[in-house]
Design a protein around this motif. Sequence first.
Motif, short mmCIF file in Angstrom:
data_model
loop_
_atom_site.label_atom_id
_atom_site.label_comp_id
_atom_site.label_asym_id
_atom_site.label_seq_id
_atom_site.Cartn_x
_atom_site.Cartn_y
_atom_site.Cartn_z
N SER A 128 43.82 -15.65 13.75
CA SER A 128 43.52 -14.63 14.80
C SER A 128 42.29 -13.64 14.30
O SER A 128 42.12 -12.69 14.85
N ASP B 30 38.81 -12.52 14.08
CA ASP B 30 37.62 -12.76 14.97
C ASP B 30 36.50 -12.90 14.14
O ASP B 30 35.87 -11.95 13.17
N ASP C 232 33.28 -13.89 14.86
CA ASP C 232 32.15 -13.76 15.75
C ASP C 232 31.27 -12.54 15.06
O ASP C 232 30.18 -12.78 15.16
N TRP D 94 33.47 -21.77 12.95
CA TRP D 94 34.66 -21.18 13.76
C TRP D 94 34.39 -21.16 14.90
O TRP D 94 33.26 -20.88 15.43
N ASP E 81 35.99 -20.22 19.07
CA ASP E 81 37.20 -19.67 19.77
C ASP E 81 38.01 -20.65 20.81
O ASP E 81 37.43 -21.58 21.28
N GLY F 83 40.97 -19.31 22.45
CA GLY F 83 41.72 -18.63 23.13
C GLY F 83 43.06 -18.25 22.50
O GLY F 83 43.55 -18.33 21.35
N PRO G 259 44.10 -13.74 20.57
CA PRO G 259 42.91 -14.83 20.58
C PRO G 259 42.70 -15.59 19.43
O PRO G 259 42.86 -14.94 18.25
N SER G 260 42.65 -16.77 19.13
CA SER G 260 42.58 -17.63 17.97
C SER G 260 41.06 -18.15 17.90
O SER G 260 40.57 -18.60 18.71
N GLU G 261 40.85 -18.76 16.50
CA GLU G 261 39.63 -19.33 16.29
C GLU G 261 40.25 -20.70 15.43
O GLU G 261 41.01 -20.61 14.78
N ARG H 228 39.89 -27.55 26.22
CA ARG H 228 39.74 -27.07 24.89
C ARG H 228 39.94 -28.06 23.71
O ARG H 228 38.84 -27.80 22.88
#
Length: 185
Positions: free
Chosen positions: A115, A117, A119, A132, A134, A136, A146-148, A173
């Motif tokens: 979870s 982030d 980015d 990684w 995303d 969602g 949101p998960s990666e 996805r």
Amino acid sequence: MSAWQRVAREVVRGALDIARRRVRAKRDRSRPATARSGQSARSAGSPPGKRSAYAGDFNGTPDLSYAPNDDGDADPGEVVWAWVPYEEDHNRGKDRPVLVIGRQDGLLLALPLTSKDHDRDAAQEASVGRRWIDIGTGGWDRQGRPSEVRVDRILQLDPDGVRREGGKLDRQRFDAVSAEVRRFR
């Protein structure tokens, strides 16, 4: 001995006791947690119960398939929870969600989720080979965060080590994840 000398001696003893405790604590931190007195394997990052040796990360390009099935087994396309060994030390790890992407020789092929982030630190992660994407939210995270999913590390997990189902990805996805796995293999 005067009262001041007794007080001074007690202060020195207390300081030596503190120093000894610090040395012991530093020594204990440098030893594996399972070797520390009073700690169980679980507190060292090991999974509960009996666990077979980790088969190692999967190398190569896997056969990816999407086949979620509400049968209680971990199937490709489902997010389940399992004990995941750390990359740098397969004897240690933690319980985390993983996306099942296939099977090979009786083992599940899975990708770790987080979870966190990535980015914001994508360039740094890429510089050390971690990728990684995303995916969602889903039932695998009770808080709805949101998960990666990490697409460059494929785990080989014993199906008996999966402890609970967490949800499933939709086909769109899953296909996006599959494309990224192929891209980095």
